[in-house]
Design a protein around this motif. Structure first.
Motif, PDB file in Angstrom:
ATOM      1  N   ILE A  24     -58.877 -69.873  12.674  1.00 34.22           N
ATOM      2  CA  ILE A  24     -59.829 -70.458  11.732  1.00 34.22           C
ATOM      3  C   ILE A  24     -59.311 -70.172  10.329  1.00 34.22           C
ATOM      4  CG2 ILE A  24     -62.210 -70.433  10.885  1.00 34.22           C
ATOM      5  CD1 ILE A  24     -63.039 -69.237  13.620  1.00 34.22           C
ATOM      6  N   VAL A  25     -59.087 -71.206   9.541  1.00 30.45           N
ATOM      7  CA  VAL A  25     -58.606 -71.023   8.170  1.00 30.45           C
ATOM      8  C   VAL A  25     -59.767 -71.208   7.205  1.00 30.45           C
ATOM      9  CG1 VAL A  25     -56.966 -71.753   6.422  1.00 30.45           C
ATOM     10  CG2 VAL A  25     -56.360 -71.943   8.842  1.00 30.45           C
ATOM     11  N   LEU A  26     -60.074 -70.128   6.473  1.00 26.31           N
ATOM     12  CA  LEU A  26     -61.086 -70.194   5.423  1.00 26.31           C
ATOM     13  C   LEU A  26     -60.388 -70.289   4.080  1.00 26.31           C
ATOM     14  CD1 LEU A  26     -63.502 -67.307   6.534  1.00 26.31           C
ATOM     15  CD2 LEU A  26     -63.865 -69.766   6.789  1.00 26.31           C
ATOM     16  N   GLY A  27     -60.902 -71.144   3.210  1.00 27.51           N
ATOM     17  CA  GLY A  27     -60.248 -71.288   1.909  1.00 27.51           C
ATOM     18  C   GLY A  27     -61.216 -71.660   0.821  1.00 27.51           C
ATOM     19  N   ASN A  50     -60.693 -61.085  -2.406  1.00 28.25           N
ATOM     20  CA  ASN A  50     -60.821 -60.365  -3.676  1.00 28.25           C
ATOM     21  C   ASN A  50     -59.471 -59.949  -4.235  1.00 28.25           C
ATOM     22  OD1 ASN A  50     -63.564 -60.633  -3.761  1.00 28.25           O
ATOM     23  ND2 ASN A  50     -64.003 -58.591  -2.936  1.00 28.25           N
ATOM     24  N   GLU A  51     -58.486 -59.794  -3.359  1.00 29.23           N
ATOM     25  CA  GLU A  51     -57.139 -59.445  -3.813  1.00 29.23           C
ATOM     26  C   GLU A  51     -56.337 -60.683  -4.215  1.00 29.23           C
ATOM     27  OE1 GLU A  51     -55.518 -57.150  -0.635  1.00 29.23           O
ATOM     28  OE2 GLU A  51     -56.479 -55.285  -1.304  1.00 29.23           O
ATOM     29  N   GLY A  52     -56.979 -61.843  -4.176  1.00 31.28           N
ATOM     30  CA  GLY A  52     -56.326 -63.028  -4.708  1.00 31.28           C
ATOM     31  C   GLY A  52     -55.860 -64.060  -3.698  1.00 31.28           C
ATOM     32  N   ALA A  53     -56.140 -63.852  -2.426  1.00 27.95           N
ATOM     33  CA  ALA A  53     -55.723 -64.836  -1.423  1.00 27.95           C
ATOM     34  C   ALA A  53     -56.446 -66.168  -1.661  1.00 27.95           C
ATOM     35  CB  ALA A  53     -56.042 -64.326  -0.019  1.00 27.95           C
ATOM     36  N   GLY A  54     -55.708 -67.272  -1.538  1.00 29.08           N
ATOM     37  CA  GLY A  54     -56.330 -68.591  -1.662  1.00 29.08           C
ATOM     38  C   GLY A  54     -56.976 -69.018  -0.362  1.00 29.08           C
ATOM     39  N   ASN A  55     -56.423 -68.526   0.732  1.00 28.31           N
ATOM     40  CA  ASN A  55     -57.051 -68.771   2.033  1.00 28.31           C
ATOM     41  C   ASN A  55     -56.731 -67.612   2.967  1.00 28.31           C
ATOM     42  OD1 ASN A  55     -54.498 -69.522   3.521  1.00 28.31           O
ATOM     43  ND2 ASN A  55     -54.533 -71.130   1.964  1.00 28.31           N
ATOM     44  N   VAL A  56     -57.571 -67.455   3.973  1.00 29.72           N
ATOM     45  CA  VAL A  56     -57.398 -66.379   4.962  1.00 29.72           C
ATOM     46  C   VAL A  56     -57.537 -66.998   6.351  1.00 29.72           C
ATOM     47  CG1 VAL A  56     -58.375 -64.244   5.887  1.00 29.72           C
ATOM     48  CG2 VAL A  56     -58.290 -64.595   3.411  1.00 29.72           C
ATOM     49  N   THR A  57     -56.606 -66.648   7.237  1.00 29.72           N
ATOM     50  CA  THR A  57     -56.638 -67.159   8.606  1.00 29.72           C
ATOM     51  C   THR A  57     -57.159 -66.082   9.554  1.00 29.72           C
ATOM     52  OG1 THR A  57     -54.742 -68.590   8.169  1.00 29.72           O
ATOM     53  CG2 THR A  57     -55.246 -68.132  10.471  1.00 29.72           C
ATOM     54  N   GLN A  77     -61.289 -74.696   6.413  1.00 31.65           N
ATOM     55  CA  GLN A  77     -60.270 -75.713   6.136  1.00 31.65           C
ATOM     56  C   GLN A  77     -59.633 -76.262   7.394  1.00 31.65           C
ATOM     57  OE1 GLN A  77     -57.772 -73.732   3.187  1.00 31.65           O
ATOM     58  NE2 GLN A  77     -58.949 -74.782   1.597  1.00 31.65           N
ATOM     59  N   ASN A  78     -59.535 -75.433   8.407  1.00 28.83           N
ATOM     60  CA  ASN A  78     -58.971 -75.920   9.663  1.00 28.83           C
ATOM     61  C   ASN A  78     -59.357 -74.984  10.802  1.00 28.83           C
ATOM     62  OD1 ASN A  78     -57.239 -77.882  11.043  1.00 28.83           O
ATOM     63  ND2 ASN A  78     -55.981 -76.099  11.515  1.00 28.83           N
ATOM     64  N   ILE A  79     -59.543 -75.566  11.982  1.00 31.68           N
ATOM     65  CA  ILE A  79     -59.736 -74.761  13.193  1.00 31.68           C
ATOM     66  C   ILE A  79     -58.827 -75.330  14.260  1.00 31.68           C
ATOM     67  CG2 ILE A  79     -61.350 -73.950  14.946  1.00 31.68           C
ATOM     68  CD1 ILE A  79     -63.641 -74.553  13.045  1.00 31.68           C
ATOM     69  N   SER A  80     -58.026 -74.481  14.887  1.00 29.00           N
ATOM     70  CA  SER A  80     -57.217 -74.965  16.003  1.00 29.00           C
ATOM     71  C   SER A  80     -57.351 -74.005  17.172  1.00 29.00           C
ATOM     72  CB  SER A  80     -55.754 -75.122  15.583  1.00 29.00           C
ATOM     73  OG  SER A  80     -55.250 -73.901  15.108  1.00 29.00           O
ATOM     74  N   ILE A  81     -57.241 -74.567  18.381  1.00 29.12           N
ATOM     75  CA  ILE A  81     -57.319 -73.752  19.592  1.00 29.12           C
ATOM     76  C   ILE A  81     -56.042 -73.923  20.387  1.00 29.12           C
ATOM     77  CG2 ILE A  81     -59.827 -73.808  19.716  1.00 29.12           C
ATOM     78  CD1 ILE A  81     -59.643 -75.963  21.834  1.00 29.12           C
ATOM     79  N   GLY A  82     -55.747 -72.954  21.241  1.00 32.52           N
ATOM     80  CA  GLY A  82     -54.532 -73.019  22.039  1.00 32.52           C
ATOM     81  C   GLY A  82     -54.606 -72.071  23.213  1.00 32.52           C
ATOM     82  N   THR A  83     -53.479 -71.938  23.896  1.00 29.80           N
ATOM     83  CA  THR A  83     -53.396 -71.069  25.076  1.00 29.80           C
ATOM     84  C   THR A  83     -52.144 -70.214  24.961  1.00 29.80           C
ATOM     85  OG1 THR A  83     -54.468 -72.754  26.432  1.00 29.80           O
ATOM     86  CG2 THR A  83     -53.269 -71.036  27.598  1.00 29.80           C
ATOM     87  N   GLU A  84     -52.287 -68.927  25.263  1.00 31.56           N
ATOM     88  CA  GLU A  84     -51.128 -68.026  25.282  1.00 31.56           C
ATOM     89  C   GLU A  84     -51.014 -67.382  26.647  1.00 31.56           C
ATOM     90  OE1 GLU A  84     -51.153 -64.906  22.368  1.00 31.56           O
ATOM     91  OE2 GLU A  84     -51.168 -66.348  20.725  1.00 31.56           O
ATOM     92  N   GLU A  85     -49.780 -67.125  27.054  1.00 34.30           N
ATOM     93  CA  GLU A  85     -49.569 -66.422  28.318  1.00 34.30           C
ATOM     94  C   GLU A  85     -49.455 -64.934  28.021  1.00 34.30           C
ATOM     95  OE1 GLU A  85     -46.031 -67.033  30.943  1.00 34.30           O
ATOM     96  OE2 GLU A  85     -47.279 -68.678  31.671  1.00 34.30           O
ATOM     97  N   VAL A  86     -50.245 -64.163  28.742  1.00 34.10           N
ATOM     98  CA  VAL A  86     -50.244 -62.716  28.543  1.00 34.10           C
ATOM     99  C   VAL A  86     -49.914 -62.034  29.865  1.00 34.10           C
ATOM    100  CG1 VAL A  86     -51.717 -60.724  27.996  1.00 34.10           C
ATOM    101  CG2 VAL A  86     -51.935 -62.839  26.690  1.00 34.10           C
ATOM    102  N   GLN A  87     -49.114 -60.971  29.809  1.00 37.68           N
ATOM    103  CA  GLN A  87     -48.785 -60.231  31.029  1.00 37.68           C
ATOM    104  C   GLN A  87     -49.946 -59.342  31.413  1.00 37.68           C
ATOM    105  OE1 GLN A  87     -46.199 -60.834  32.947  1.00 37.68           O
ATOM    106  NE2 GLN A  87     -45.602 -62.413  31.477  1.00 37.68           N
ATOM    107  N   GLY A  88     -50.592 -59.679  32.526  1.00 34.20           N
ATOM    108  CA  GLY A  88     -51.669 -58.835  33.033  1.00 34.20           C
ATOM    109  C   GLY A  88     -51.160 -57.976  34.173  1.00 34.20           C
ATOM    110  N   GLU A  89     -52.088 -57.287  34.844  1.00 30.87           N
ATOM    111  CA  GLU A  89     -51.686 -56.399  35.939  1.00 30.87           C
ATOM    112  C   GLU A  89     -51.067 -57.173  37.098  1.00 30.87           C
ATOM    113  OE1 GLU A  89     -55.037 -54.101  37.095  1.00 30.87           O
ATOM    114  OE2 GLU A  89     -55.313 -53.256  35.097  1.00 30.87           O
ATOM    115  N   GLY A  90     -51.649 -58.299  37.416  1.00 33.85           N
ATOM    116  CA  GLY A  90     -51.173 -59.068  38.569  1.00 33.85           C
ATOM    117  C   GLY A  90     -50.256 -60.211  38.182  1.00 33.85           C
ATOM    118  N   GLY A  91     -49.566 -60.106  37.047  1.00 36.88           N
ATOM    119  CA  GLY A  91     -48.675 -61.183  36.605  1.00 36.88           C
ATOM    120  C   GLY A  91     -49.187 -61.824  35.334  1.00 36.88           C
ATOM    121  N   ALA A  92     -48.633 -63.001  35.019  1.00 38.29           N
ATOM    122  CA  ALA A  92     -49.003 -63.663  33.776  1.00 38.29           C
ATOM    123  C   ALA A  92     -50.352 -64.352  33.914  1.00 38.29           C
ATOM    124  CB  ALA A  92     -47.939 -64.683  33.399  1.00 38.29           C
TER     125      ALA A  92
END
Lengths: 95, 95
Positions: free
Chosen positions: A89-92, A30-37, A66-81
């Protein structure tokens, strides 16, 4: 007309109720974005899909995924990464 | 060589541990599948993304995500019909 909108707007999906994010997405369009991720990781991935589907089916029927992509990120948890899955997800307005 | 393999194989992701589904996907590729489709709905959507990422990053590095689509299905719940989100992730050997 104060300032130009960024071409791409992002909503990070976390642990709040789905409708909070639905509202955030609708507001950006509503504020004018052409797409939102939508970005989410781990268990919030299911919620991101819910948000996309609810926005598209109930509120802004002209929107397309418009597009969907998946991936993997490393996050620091209690017992290490640890690896967590991510989704974007891109909506447009166009196809 | 008894019979031709179907071009497309599907693994339905549910509530079992992630590695069960990882193994199912790897088995289908080892049996000659050119691509494998992961299907999930509701909270299992996050697990489907985990399965795709683990297969691709840890076991079969040549695989690519060929397509991802999301949708909505109507399911009969206790208090009537409810909508659940769905995802389909196609993993394949080509680009």
């Amino acid at each position: 007309m104060a300032e130009a909108k960024s071409a791409e707007n992002t909503v990070f999906i976390g642990v709040k109720p789905v409708m909070n994010y639905v509202l955030a997405v609708i507001t950006q369009f509503n504020e004018g974005a052409g797409n939102v991720t939508l970005k989410a990781r781990g268990k919030a991935i299911s919620r991101a899909v819910d948000v996309a589907e609810i926005v598209r089916n109930r509120f802004l029927q002209g929107l397309a995924v418009q597009n969907i992509s998946i991936g993997t990120e490393e996050v620091q948890g209690e017992g290490g990464a640890i690896n967590v899955s991510t989704i974007e997800i891109v909506l447009g307005k166009g196809k």
